[in-house]
Design a protein around this motif. Structure first.
Motif, short mmCIF file in Angstrom:
data_model
loop_
_atom_site.label_atom_id
_atom_site.label_comp_id
_atom_site.label_asym_id
_atom_site.label_seq_id
_atom_site.Cartn_x
_atom_site.Cartn_y
_atom_site.Cartn_z
N ILE A 51 0.85 -1.19 0.00
CA ILE A 51 0.00 0.00 0.00
C ILE A 51 0.88 1.24 0.00
O ILE A 51 1.76 1.39 0.86
CB ILE A 51 -0.93 0.03 1.23
N ASP A 53 1.52 4.96 0.76
CA ASP A 53 0.97 5.93 1.69
C ASP A 53 1.97 7.07 1.85
O ASP A 53 3.02 7.09 1.18
CB ASP A 53 0.68 5.26 3.04
N GLN A 72 3.66 0.55 2.80
CA GLN A 72 3.22 -0.31 3.90
C GLN A 72 2.95 -1.71 3.34
O GLN A 72 2.12 -1.87 2.45
CB GLN A 72 1.96 0.24 4.56
N TYR A 94 -6.12 0.26 6.53
CA TYR A 94 -5.33 -0.60 5.65
C TYR A 94 -6.07 -1.90 5.36
O TYR A 94 -6.07 -2.40 4.24
CB TYR A 94 -3.97 -0.92 6.27
N GLU A 97 -8.66 -1.26 2.83
CA GLU A 97 -8.06 -1.09 1.50
C GLU A 97 -7.79 -2.44 0.85
O GLU A 97 -8.09 -2.64 -0.34
CB GLU A 97 -6.74 -0.31 1.62
#
Length: 207
Positions: A51, A53, A72, A94, A97
């Motif tokens: 991810i 970020d 991440q 998260y 997501e």
């Protein structure tokens, strides 16, 4: 040992998860992608999500803001026999997501709630010693108990309307925490231990 925390999901179409392998993108500008896909065995898959970020820094007075990109990585384990997916819990956003990304790519999944039956099966499977348990009754009142035998726990939940909200057990020097919301924590990050834990975790149809 690092503590691992997971949110549990149930995958409805079990065969669909292996198609996730086709989503691997090592160098991508998209917000979320598959970084690593490993078929540990015929029924066990380890997937790492990436991810993108940003860290955001600023000051109270000047308000100047600095954005620093970061990646991440989120571990997950999928057992195709049970259809259970363990997604590493860093924070709720998260997790959302990752689950939304899978749904958008035709993996039909839903949160896996931990019932009294599942928690008791896990407790028995690991011959766990109950360190702490949180219960709630039909009126919504919450009760906290520490250091119980399984027989005492069974007596306290004999009323079908009494639910286990959370359970903390000790099993062979490993602390295992379970919550009704489907959050599982283990103070062990050994890959062999984790894959075996996922493989043996109790599954109840139509949970």
């Amino acid at each position: 040992m690092k503590r691992m925390k997971f949110t549990l999901f149930s995958v409805k179409n079990k065969s669909s998860f292996k198609n996730v392998k086709n989503l691997i993108k090592l160098f991508s500008d998209v917000d979320i992608s598959i970084f690593h896909f490993n078929e540990i065995s015929e029924d066990m898959v380890h997937v790492v999500f990436n991810i993108k970020d940003e860290y955001i820094f600023g000051t109270k007075i000047s308000g100047n803001q600095l954005n620093m990109p970061m990646n991440q990585y989120i571990n997950s384990f999928y057992d195709s026999t049970s259809g259970l997916l363990f997604i590493e819990y860093v924070n709720e956003r998260y997790c959302d997501e990752v689950s939304q990304y899978l749904k958008e790519n035709n993996v039909d999944l839903q949160r896996y709630q931990l019932t009294n039956e599942i928690m008791l099966k896990t407790l028995t499977l690991y011959n766990g010693f109950i360190k702490k348990v949180e219960l709630t009754d039909s009126s919504g009142e919450v009760f906290l108990f520490e250091v119980l035998s399984i027989d005492v726990l069974l007596d306290k939940i004999s009323d079908e309307k009494t639910k286990i909200l959370s359970l903390l057990m000790l099993s062979n020097k490993n602390f295992i925490s379970l919550t009704e919301a489907g959050i599982v924590s283990i103070n062990n990050n050994d890959l062999d231990y984790l894959t075996n834990f996922v493989r043996l975790f109790p599954y109840v149809e139509n949970n």
